[in-house]
Structure formats: C-alpha cells, structure tokens
Design a protein around this motif. Sequence first.
Motif, PDB file in Angstrom:
ATOM      1  N   PHE A   1       0.828  -1.197   0.000  1.00  0.00           N
ATOM      2  CA  PHE A   1       0.000   0.000   0.000  1.00  0.00           C
ATOM      3  C   PHE A   1       0.864   1.249   0.000  1.00  0.00           C
ATOM      4  CE2 PHE A   1      -1.930  -3.329   2.635  1.00  0.00           C
ATOM      5  CZ  PHE A   1      -3.011  -3.650   1.831  1.00  0.00           C
ATOM      6  N   ALA A   2       0.386   2.268  -0.704  1.00  0.00           N
ATOM      7  CA  ALA A   2       1.034   3.575  -0.697  1.00  0.00           C
ATOM      8  C   ALA A   2      -0.029   4.625  -0.410  1.00  0.00           C
ATOM      9  CB  ALA A   2       1.698   3.854  -2.041  1.00  0.00           C
ATOM     10  N   PRO A   3       0.148   5.446   0.618  1.00  0.00           N
ATOM     11  CA  PRO A   3      -0.885   6.436   0.941  1.00  0.00           C
ATOM     12  C   PRO A   3      -0.921   7.564  -0.075  1.00  0.00           C
ATOM     13  CG  PRO A   3       1.031   6.734   2.356  1.00  0.00           C
ATOM     14  CD  PRO A   3       1.282   5.492   1.549  1.00  0.00           C
ATOM     15  N   GLU A   4      -2.122   7.882  -0.528  1.00  0.00           N
ATOM     16  CA  GLU A   4      -2.302   9.073  -1.367  1.00  0.00           C
ATOM     17  C   GLU A   4      -2.779  10.233  -0.515  1.00  0.00           C
ATOM     18  OE1 GLU A   4      -4.922  10.909  -5.035  1.00  0.00           O
ATOM     19  OE2 GLU A   4      -5.270   8.856  -4.401  1.00  0.00           O
ATOM     20  N   GLY A   5      -3.702   9.956   0.406  1.00  0.00           N
ATOM     21  CA  GLY A   5      -4.207  10.985   1.304  1.00  0.00           C
ATOM     22  C   GLY A   5      -4.227  10.464   2.728  1.00  0.00           C
TER      23      GLY A   5
END
Length: 379
Positions: A68-72
């Motif tokens: 997972f990579a956070p966008e917000g």
Amino acid sequence: MLRRSTSRKAAMTGSHRESPATLGMATTGALIRRRRRTAAINLALQGGGAHGAFTWGVLDRLLEDGRFAPEGISGTSAGALNAVVLASGWLEGGPDGARASLGRLWRRIADLARLRPPHAAGLSQMAADLATSLLSPYYLNPFDLNPLRSIVEDLVDFERLRAERALQLFIAATNLRTGRGRVFRNGDLSSKAVLASACLPQLHQAVEIDGEAYWDGAFACNPPLLPLIRDCRARDLVLVQINPLESERVPRTASQIRNRVGEIVFGRPLLEELARLDEAVRRAGPLAWLSSTSRRVARHRLHRIDGSALLAELEPSTKVDPSWLLLEKLARLGRDAADDWLRLGMVRRRSPREWLPRVAVRSAPSATPAVSASTAGGS
C-alpha cells in the motif's frame, strides 16, 4: 480489489532505505518492496491521546506489508501527529523511513512521560485532575509550554510537506470562534496547525493561526473522511478507530464519567460524518455520474480497523499518562488488528450505515453496496 497506482507510482512510493525500522519490529526487504506494485489508499486517523500508539502499530504493520502507498492521510489530535510524521518520513525514506519516524515519535512521547514525577498511589494524577478542573491553562501554564512542539518540529519537514502535491494531508482543528472544524491542507501545514489539532483546552492555551484561535480538532472532525473521498483519486479509505461509538457500561467513578463524556463529545463528529456519507450514497443512485463528488462517493470503498473495544478496557488515565511499556503494548495490539484486516478485511464488506450504532443490516446478500466497508479488530 484495491486500485493499483499507475501514473502516480513514482511520486507515491517515495525513496527507500535498506535499513529496517527501529524498535525491533520486523520489516520486509526494501529490494522485495521495490519490485511490488503498490495500491493507493487513503488513511483516516482518529485522535485519542496516548491511545494513538494503537494507530502507530496499525500503520507500522501496513507499511511493513509493502502493498500500500498512501495518497491521502487525514488526522485529528494524536491522529494528526501520526499523519504528519508518517508523511514526512515517507517522503524522506519511503515505507521504512515512515516506520522509523513513527517509532521515534512514540519513543519521545514516552520519554516525556518518564520525566514526570512518579505517582504515589495515584495522588499525583488526582491532583493534576483537580487542578485542571479548577484552574485555566492560562494560569497553570502562563508561558504556554508544550513539549510536543519540539518533537513535531524535530521530526517533521513542514517545508517539504507544504510543497508536496502527490501525498495529500488533511489535519483537523476546531475554530474557537465559530465552533466549526477547519481542515489544514498541505499548503497550510505548520507545527502550529498540528499543535492546534491536539490542543486540549484543559491543558493548553488556544493556538492562534492567522488571527483565529483553535482547540483540538476532535470537537468538530474526528477524523475528516469526506475530504479524502472528494479530493483524492484512491478508491479505498481505511479508518483507524480508537474511540468507541457505544458503551455498554454505566460510568460510576469521576474519571470514568469524564472519560465517557469525552467519548461522546469526540465521537459525535464521526457519527455525523458517517451519517452524511450514508445519505450521500443513498441519494447518488443512477445519476451519480452527473457530479464528480457523487461519482467519487458512489465508487468508494470504506474499511475500518477498530481498536475501540480493546482500548475501552484500559483505565482512562492511560490516555494522558503513557509509559513505554503501555505504548509498546498498544502498538502490538494495533499490529494484530492490522494483521486481521490484511487477512480478512477485503472479504468482510459493509456499508457506512452499519458503522452507526444499533442499526440492523438491511441490504440483501446479493446486493453490492455503493460504498463498501471492511472491519478488523472490532465490531
């Protein structure tokens, strides 16, 4: 399935370090992580004092997983601390950098607790509770000393966060004049904004920003959900909840009564936002495509990692008087809850209405809700 990041992949993944995160928590290899495609997600982080260490554990496990990579990221109070420290660490060193920064944050918070005089059968805490209930922080703390200020300024590169566009932040504080929430976005971020989000009025003077005074964001928005859905492209939002929406026990002691009052006050903004979101989902219907906001709401998937039931078993004083042993325990509980979500979260799907207390499930099993949710570690 989670939507895979494509065009934003380079900006979202950040740089990587080969060294593992601190505090002895295991990590996957950075080289392995580089070869994986990551899924863009949004994170919503509740406030709850030292119980925010549970959120630390959740985030540590998700970052370790590497998918997972956070966008917000939105956050309130302790959730705001976790949000800005994670984001700054991510921009500096990718997932490992974020894990290391979060570990340093909670180690330094524990160091603050260690500097306090030891409690003599709880008398020190009782005296502190009495003082804060009778005296204003303008008298108790006339110089407005806040040890969190140096921690935040040491760990967070606010100049870099203000310039960042791919990783969006939404930090909530409560405007003292209007009683409404303000969400500070990247361009407005500073240590003052974070301290405002975590400003309990019994302990600290109001934080002034641009001529307005602010208190803890949990009074108005705990945490922001709709800005993540409206302004981010990721279709999956993970709420990390640490405050119960319901309680089966009647509080009897003074501390239990104060704690439950706080849970009700700080839980209401989440209830109201979930209700608004549920209403938006039900109104969207077949005409959702006419509005960009309606389209985002209709296609969004909500997930919850819930530690509120576990944390409700702890003494209320643990929210304001942490020890390292307690913080480590809370982090382990958070990691376990995140493990449950990673195994089962995408299987158990629910609508926002089911997060609201005492509402029966009415959807037919074959129906796919417009906004689905999954829950781990709680109800």
